[in-house]
Design an enzyme around this catalytic site. Structure first.
Site, PDB file in Angstrom:
ATOM      1  N   LEU A  42       0.863  -1.179   0.000  1.00 57.13           N
ATOM      2  CA  LEU A  42       0.000   0.000   0.000  1.00 57.13           C
ATOM      3  C   LEU A  42       0.899   1.229   0.000  1.00 57.13           C
ATOM      4  O   LEU A  42       1.868   1.290   0.775  1.00 57.13           O
ATOM      5  CB  LEU A  42      -0.899   0.032   1.240  1.00 57.13           C
ATOM      6  CG  LEU A  42      -2.229  -0.709   1.192  1.00 57.13           C
ATOM      7  CD1 LEU A  42      -2.922  -0.630   2.553  1.00 57.13           C
ATOM      8  CD2 LEU A  42      -3.147  -0.152   0.107  1.00 57.13           C
ATOM      9  N   ASP A  43       0.605   2.206  -0.849  1.00 49.30           N
ATOM     10  CA  ASP A  43       1.391   3.438  -0.875  1.00 49.30           C
ATOM     11  C   ASP A  43       1.294   4.160   0.471  1.00 49.30           C
ATOM     12  O   ASP A  43       0.299   4.003   1.192  1.00 49.30           O
ATOM     13  CB  ASP A  43       0.880   4.365  -1.982  1.00 49.30           C
ATOM     14  CG  ASP A  43       1.177   3.825  -3.374  1.00 49.30           C
ATOM     15  OD1 ASP A  43       2.164   3.070  -3.520  1.00 49.30           O
ATOM     16  OD2 ASP A  43       0.432   4.166  -4.309  1.00 49.30           O
TER      17      ASP A  43
END
Length: 227
Positions: A42-43
């Site tokens: 996940l960024d």
């Protein structure tokens, strides 16, 4: 009898601005073992479900990563950024005030199903052995080839004030930031992603995930009990 090899799967709600590796490092330090990994990045500016595997369960990571993902979030029309999210400065493109819900739905329909997608330059994909975001930060252009992905559902849940709230179910390898870019291009006004939350990986739900701080407290308490 010998003790069975340790293995565990943690469902964690990744905090905003944390990298996925930051979360893994925190869990690894609490468990005091080296074999810990996550099942799908996940960024930093995204929140939501992160599956972290420890011990023998790290062998299941590829299986978790291959499952369908679901996201909710917001696209903003009328501007873009170099990274297609808020990591980079917002640059105005064109006035989107003339657009209707019907216009947006028509563009969304073209981005639903089996599609070809070019990943963003600011991503962890490797080209010629190097992470492309490293090249992007140095101002080096890297040719990104289109990839086949499936967007099974692309639902608009709100459209007002040039903002598009969405719910997307998609295959492994789908970049939601790229969908923001492509939506902006189809509407000819630009778009970027201002918020993203992963709500599901396969049958695993964000509603069953634990806050990271609470999980770390539980792990440390367990270790004290076992000693």
């Amino acid at each position: 009898m010998q003790d069975q090899p340790y293995g565990e799967v943690f469902l964690i709600n990744k905090p905003l601005e944390w990298t996925s590796f930051d979360v893994v490092k925190k869990v690894r330090n609490a468990l005091k073992i080296k074999k810990v990994g996550h099942a799908g990045t996940l960024d930093p500016l995204a929140t939501g479900l992160l599956i972290v595997c420890a011990g023998k369960m790290t062998k299941q990571i590829d299986g978790f990563m291959g499952q369908e993902k679901e996201y909710t979030g917001t696209f903003v029309l009328g501007a873009t950024t170099e990274s297609f999210d808020l990591e980079k400065p917002v640059v105005p493109v064109d006035d989107p005030s003339h657009l209707t819900l019907k216009d947006v739905q028509a563009a969304v329909a073209e981005l639903t199903g089996d599609i070809q997608q070019i990943p963003p330059m600011h991503s962890a994909i490797k080209v010629d052995g190097k992470r492309v975001y490293e090249s992007a930060r140095k101002g080096i252009d890297v040719k990104m080839e289109p990839r086949s992905v499936q967007v099974r559902e692309f639902e608009i849940t709100r459209f007002e004030n040039n903002e598009v709230d969405f719910r997307i179910s998609c295959s492994k390898g789908t970049y939601i930031r790229s969908l923001a870019r492509d939506l902006g291009e189809k509407l000819k006004v630009g778009a970027y992603m201002s918020a993203l939350c992963r709500t599901r990986i396969g049958d695993f739900l964000l509603s069953d995930a634990k806050e990271l701080d609470n999980l770390i407290v539980e792990i440390k308490a367990r270790h004290q009990t076992e000693q």
